[in-house]
Motif scaffolding. Sequence first.
Motif, mmCIF file in Angstrom:
data_model
loop_
_atom_site.group_PDB
_atom_site.id
_atom_site.type_symbol
_atom_site.label_atom_id
_atom_site.label_comp_id
_atom_site.label_asym_id
_atom_site.label_seq_id
_atom_site.Cartn_x
_atom_site.Cartn_y
_atom_site.Cartn_z
ATOM 1 N N LEU A 53 20.865 31.455 98.954
ATOM 2 C CA LEU A 53 21.413 31.736 100.177
ATOM 3 C C LEU A 53 21.168 30.021 100.905
ATOM 4 O O LEU A 53 20.214 29.899 100.968
ATOM 5 C CB LEU A 53 20.708 32.411 101.150
ATOM 6 C CG LEU A 53 21.095 34.020 100.807
ATOM 7 C CD1 LEU A 53 19.999 34.418 99.748
ATOM 8 C CD2 LEU A 53 20.798 34.855 102.085
ATOM 9 N N THR A 54 22.368 29.443 101.162
ATOM 10 C CA THR A 54 22.237 28.176 101.738
ATOM 11 C C THR A 54 22.296 28.012 103.163
ATOM 12 O O THR A 54 23.441 28.476 103.669
ATOM 13 C CB THR A 54 23.256 27.256 101.050
ATOM 14 O OG1 THR A 54 23.237 27.159 99.522
ATOM 15 C CG2 THR A 54 23.103 25.736 101.307
ATOM 16 N N LEU A 71 23.911 31.510 106.897
ATOM 17 C CA LEU A 71 23.703 30.979 105.518
ATOM 18 C C LEU A 71 25.060 31.678 104.567
ATOM 19 O O LEU A 71 25.770 32.604 105.383
ATOM 20 C CB LEU A 71 22.659 31.833 104.821
ATOM 21 C CG LEU A 71 21.126 31.420 105.547
ATOM 22 C CD1 LEU A 71 20.735 32.518 106.258
ATOM 23 C CD2 LEU A 71 20.159 30.577 104.643
ATOM 24 N N LYS A 72 25.291 31.224 103.612
ATOM 25 C CA LYS A 72 26.201 31.594 102.755
ATOM 26 C C LYS A 72 25.523 31.934 101.373
ATOM 27 O O LYS A 72 24.804 31.043 100.962
ATOM 28 C CB LYS A 72 27.161 30.352 102.401
ATOM 29 C CG LYS A 72 28.227 30.821 101.332
ATOM 30 C CD LYS A 72 29.314 31.789 101.962
ATOM 31 C CE LYS A 72 30.410 31.295 102.915
ATOM 32 N NZ LYS A 72 31.233 32.192 103.501
ATOM 33 N N ALA A 73 25.872 33.144 100.939
ATOM 34 C CA ALA A 73 25.177 33.525 99.596
ATOM 35 C C ALA A 73 26.001 33.540 98.590
ATOM 36 O O ALA A 73 27.102 33.995 98.767
ATOM 37 C CB ALA A 73 24.566 34.865 99.821
ATOM 38 N N ARG A 74 25.753 32.799 97.466
ATOM 39 C CA ARG A 74 26.609 32.891 96.122
ATOM 40 C C ARG A 74 25.632 33.130 94.906
ATOM 41 O O ARG A 74 24.180 32.711 95.017
ATOM 42 C CB ARG A 74 27.051 31.385 96.095
ATOM 43 C CG ARG A 74 28.120 31.026 97.151
ATOM 44 C CD ARG A 74 29.006 29.826 96.777
ATOM 45 N NE ARG A 74 29.935 29.798 97.933
ATOM 46 C CZ ARG A 74 30.971 30.169 98.066
ATOM 47 N NH1 ARG A 74 31.464 31.289 97.238
ATOM 48 N NH2 ARG A 74 32.016 29.856 98.926
ATOM 49 N N ARG A 113 34.722 35.784 98.405
ATOM 50 C CA ARG A 113 33.975 36.197 97.214
ATOM 51 C C ARG A 113 32.587 35.953 97.297
ATOM 52 O O ARG A 113 31.914 36.273 96.095
ATOM 53 C CB ARG A 113 34.614 36.372 95.926
ATOM 54 C CG ARG A 113 36.006 36.845 95.935
ATOM 55 C CD ARG A 113 36.701 36.801 94.609
ATOM 56 N NE ARG A 113 36.066 37.368 93.411
ATOM 57 C CZ ARG A 113 36.091 38.690 93.038
ATOM 58 N NH1 ARG A 113 36.821 39.482 93.808
ATOM 59 N NH2 ARG A 113 35.408 39.137 91.968
ATOM 60 N N ALA A 114 32.063 35.636 98.618
ATOM 61 C CA ALA A 114 30.576 35.380 98.576
ATOM 62 C C ALA A 114 30.230 36.229 99.964
ATOM 63 O O ALA A 114 30.757 37.086 100.386
ATOM 64 C CB ALA A 114 30.473 34.061 98.813
ATOM 65 N N TRP A 115 28.938 36.202 100.407
ATOM 66 C CA TRP A 115 28.360 36.814 101.334
ATOM 67 C C TRP A 115 28.236 36.058 102.553
ATOM 68 O O TRP A 115 27.511 34.800 102.508
ATOM 69 C CB TRP A 115 26.970 37.277 101.058
ATOM 70 C CG TRP A 115 27.308 38.767 100.199
ATOM 71 C CD1 TRP A 115 27.747 38.651 98.774
ATOM 72 C CD2 TRP A 115 27.108 40.122 100.524
ATOM 73 N NE1 TRP A 115 27.765 39.915 98.292
ATOM 74 C CE2 TRP A 115 27.485 40.854 99.217
ATOM 75 C CE3 TRP A 115 26.840 40.715 101.600
ATOM 76 C CZ2 TRP A 115 27.604 42.211 99.191
ATOM 77 C CZ3 TRP A 115 26.789 42.230 101.597
ATOM 78 C CH2 TRP A 115 27.024 42.935 100.293
ATOM 79 N N ASP A 116 28.661 36.148 103.759
ATOM 80 C CA ASP A 116 28.222 35.683 104.790
ATOM 81 C C ASP A 116 26.991 36.164 105.561
ATOM 82 O O ASP A 116 26.650 37.437 105.614
ATOM 83 C CB ASP A 116 29.413 35.651 106.064
ATOM 84 C CG ASP A 116 30.603 35.260 105.700
ATOM 85 O OD1 ASP A 116 30.380 33.796 104.928
ATOM 86 O OD2 ASP A 116 31.766 35.427 105.768
#
Length: 163
Positions: A119-120, A108-111, A93-96
Amino acid sequence: MNDFVEALVSDGRSPELPEELDWFGSLVGSWKLDYVDRNLASSVKGEWIFARVLEGMGIQDVIILPARDARTETPHPLTEYGTSLRVYNPGTRAWDVAYGYAGKIFRLKARREGDQIVLTNLADERHKWVFVSIEDDRFHWQNVNVRDDGTWHVNADIYAERA
Protein backbone atom coordinates in the motif's frame (compact mmCIF):
# COMPACT_ATOMS: atom_id res chain seq x y z
CA MET A 1 -27.39 1.76 14.65
CA ASN A 2 -28.35 -1.75 13.57
CA ASP A 3 -29.64 -0.36 10.24
CA PHE A 4 -26.25 1.24 9.61
CA VAL A 5 -24.29 -1.93 10.40
CA GLU A 6 -26.71 -4.04 8.35
CA ALA A 7 -26.35 -1.70 5.35
CA LEU A 8 -22.55 -1.49 5.65
CA VAL A 9 -21.42 -5.04 6.46
CA SER A 10 -21.62 -7.74 3.77
CA ASP A 11 -21.86 -11.50 4.06
CA GLY A 12 -19.40 -12.24 1.27
CA ARG A 13 -17.36 -11.12 -1.73
CA SER A 14 -19.19 -9.37 -4.55
CA PRO A 15 -19.26 -11.34 -7.82
CA GLU A 16 -17.87 -8.15 -9.41
CA LEU A 17 -14.66 -8.60 -7.38
CA PRO A 18 -12.55 -11.29 -9.12
CA GLU A 19 -11.48 -13.98 -6.66
CA GLU A 20 -7.82 -13.68 -7.72
CA LEU A 21 -7.90 -9.96 -6.84
CA ASP A 22 -9.58 -10.45 -3.45
CA TRP A 23 -6.24 -9.85 -1.72
CA PHE A 24 -7.70 -8.78 1.63
CA GLY A 25 -10.54 -11.33 1.87
CA SER A 26 -8.56 -13.80 3.96
CA LEU A 27 -8.09 -11.10 6.63
CA VAL A 28 -11.81 -10.98 7.47
CA GLY A 29 -12.21 -11.73 11.16
CA SER A 30 -10.54 -10.75 14.42
CA TRP A 31 -6.82 -10.75 15.11
CA LYS A 32 -4.62 -10.36 18.21
CA LEU A 33 -1.42 -8.53 17.43
CA ASP A 34 1.95 -7.44 18.65
CA TYR A 35 2.86 -3.99 17.32
CA VAL A 36 6.61 -3.36 17.45
CA ASP A 37 7.81 0.21 16.81
CA ARG A 38 11.46 -0.06 15.79
CA ASN A 39 12.10 3.69 15.95
CA LEU A 40 10.83 4.03 19.52
CA ALA A 41 12.02 0.58 20.65
CA SER A 42 8.55 0.04 22.08
CA SER A 43 5.78 -2.51 21.61
CA VAL A 44 2.13 -2.95 22.47
CA LYS A 45 -0.53 -5.65 22.27
CA GLY A 46 -3.45 -4.74 20.07
CA GLU A 47 -6.37 -5.98 18.04
CA TRP A 48 -7.30 -5.67 14.37
CA ILE A 49 -10.79 -6.53 13.13
CA PHE A 50 -11.67 -6.85 9.41
CA ALA A 51 -15.10 -7.14 7.72
CA ARG A 52 -16.48 -7.15 4.20
CA VAL A 53 -18.47 -4.01 3.42
CA LEU A 54 -20.24 -2.17 0.59
CA GLU A 55 -21.98 -5.20 -0.92
CA GLY A 56 -18.72 -7.15 -0.85
CA MET A 57 -16.66 -4.67 -2.91
CA GLY A 58 -14.71 -3.45 0.11
CA ILE A 59 -12.93 -4.50 3.28
CA GLN A 60 -13.05 -2.25 6.32
CA ASP A 61 -11.01 -2.67 9.48
CA VAL A 62 -10.56 -1.23 12.92
CA ILE A 63 -7.10 -1.30 14.51
CA ILE A 64 -6.92 -0.75 18.25
CA LEU A 65 -3.66 -0.05 20.10
CA PRO A 66 -3.44 -0.99 22.89
CA ALA A 67 -6.11 -3.72 22.87
CA ARG A 68 -9.35 -2.68 24.57
CA ASP A 69 -8.80 -5.07 27.48
CA ALA A 70 -5.30 -3.63 28.11
CA ARG A 71 -6.16 0.09 28.14
CA THR A 72 -5.40 2.10 31.25
CA GLU A 73 -5.99 5.68 32.38
CA THR A 74 -2.40 6.51 31.45
CA PRO A 75 -2.16 6.50 27.64
CA HIS A 76 0.40 4.16 26.09
CA PRO A 77 2.86 5.96 23.76
CA LEU A 78 1.62 3.80 20.87
CA THR A 79 -2.09 4.50 21.34
CA GLU A 80 -4.11 4.50 18.12
CA TYR A 81 -7.73 3.75 17.24
CA GLY A 82 -8.16 3.87 13.48
CA THR A 83 -10.05 2.50 10.51
CA SER A 84 -9.19 1.65 6.92
CA LEU A 85 -11.63 1.37 4.05
CA ARG A 86 -10.29 -0.66 1.14
CA VAL A 87 -12.43 -0.61 -2.01
CA TYR A 88 -11.64 -2.67 -5.10
CA ASN A 89 -11.33 -0.50 -8.24
CA PRO A 90 -12.26 -2.48 -11.39
CA GLY A 91 -10.77 0.26 -13.59
CA THR A 92 -7.26 -0.13 -12.18
CA ARG A 93 -7.58 -3.73 -10.92
CA ALA A 94 -6.10 -2.45 -7.65
CA TRP A 95 -7.51 -1.28 -4.33
CA ASP A 96 -8.15 2.33 -3.28
CA VAL A 97 -7.57 2.77 0.45
CA ALA A 98 -8.30 5.47 3.02
CA TYR A 99 -6.99 5.20 6.58
CA GLY A 100 -7.96 7.58 9.33
CA TYR A 101 -7.60 8.12 13.05
CA ALA A 102 -7.92 11.18 15.29
CA GLY A 103 -6.57 14.12 13.30
CA LYS A 104 -5.05 12.13 10.40
CA ILE A 105 -6.20 10.61 7.12
CA PHE A 106 -4.10 8.88 4.48
CA ARG A 107 -4.98 7.82 0.93
CA LEU A 108 -3.17 4.80 -0.45
CA LYS A 109 -3.14 2.55 -3.49
CA ALA A 110 -2.77 -1.20 -2.87
CA ARG A 111 -1.07 -3.42 -5.46
CA ARG A 112 0.51 -6.84 -5.49
CA GLU A 113 4.30 -6.98 -5.66
CA GLY A 114 5.25 -10.64 -5.79
CA ASP A 115 3.79 -12.33 -2.72
CA GLN A 116 3.36 -9.03 -0.87
CA ILE A 117 0.52 -6.51 -0.87
CA VAL A 118 2.07 -3.04 -0.94
CA LEU A 119 0.00 0.00 0.00
CA THR A 120 1.67 3.19 -1.21
CA ASN A 121 0.82 6.56 0.33
CA LEU A 122 -0.42 8.77 -2.52
CA ALA A 123 0.87 11.96 -0.83
CA ASP A 124 4.33 10.48 -0.17
CA GLU A 125 5.23 7.48 -2.33
CA ARG A 126 8.26 6.75 -0.13
CA HIS A 127 5.91 5.72 2.67
CA LYS A 128 4.47 2.22 2.32
CA TRP A 129 2.48 -0.25 4.37
CA VAL A 130 3.19 -3.83 3.42
CA PHE A 131 1.41 -7.09 4.11
CA VAL A 132 4.59 -9.16 3.98
CA SER A 133 2.76 -12.46 4.40
CA ILE A 134 -0.82 -13.56 5.00
CA GLU A 135 -1.62 -17.09 6.16
CA ASP A 136 -4.86 -18.61 7.44
CA ASP A 137 -4.03 -18.00 11.09
CA ARG A 138 -1.31 -15.30 11.04
CA PHE A 139 0.03 -12.38 9.09
CA HIS A 140 3.00 -10.01 9.13
CA TRP A 141 2.64 -6.30 8.28
CA GLN A 142 5.26 -3.55 8.07
CA ASN A 143 5.33 0.24 7.97
CA VAL A 144 8.32 1.24 5.80
CA ASN A 145 10.02 4.26 4.28
CA VAL A 146 11.97 3.96 1.04
CA ARG A 147 15.41 5.57 1.31
CA ASP A 148 17.16 7.49 -1.48
CA ASP A 149 19.14 4.38 -2.44
CA GLY A 150 15.92 2.35 -2.77
CA THR A 151 16.36 0.29 0.40
CA TRP A 152 13.54 0.02 2.86
CA HIS A 153 13.74 1.26 6.46
CA VAL A 154 11.22 -0.64 8.58
CA ASN A 155 9.55 1.68 11.10
CA ALA A 156 7.20 -0.87 12.62
CA ASP A 157 6.10 -4.50 12.42
CA ILE A 158 2.83 -6.13 13.26
CA TYR A 159 2.75 -9.84 14.00
CA ALA A 160 -0.88 -10.98 14.11
CA GLU A 161 -2.61 -14.22 15.04
CA ARG A 162 -6.25 -14.99 14.40
CA ALA A 163 -8.30 -14.53 17.57
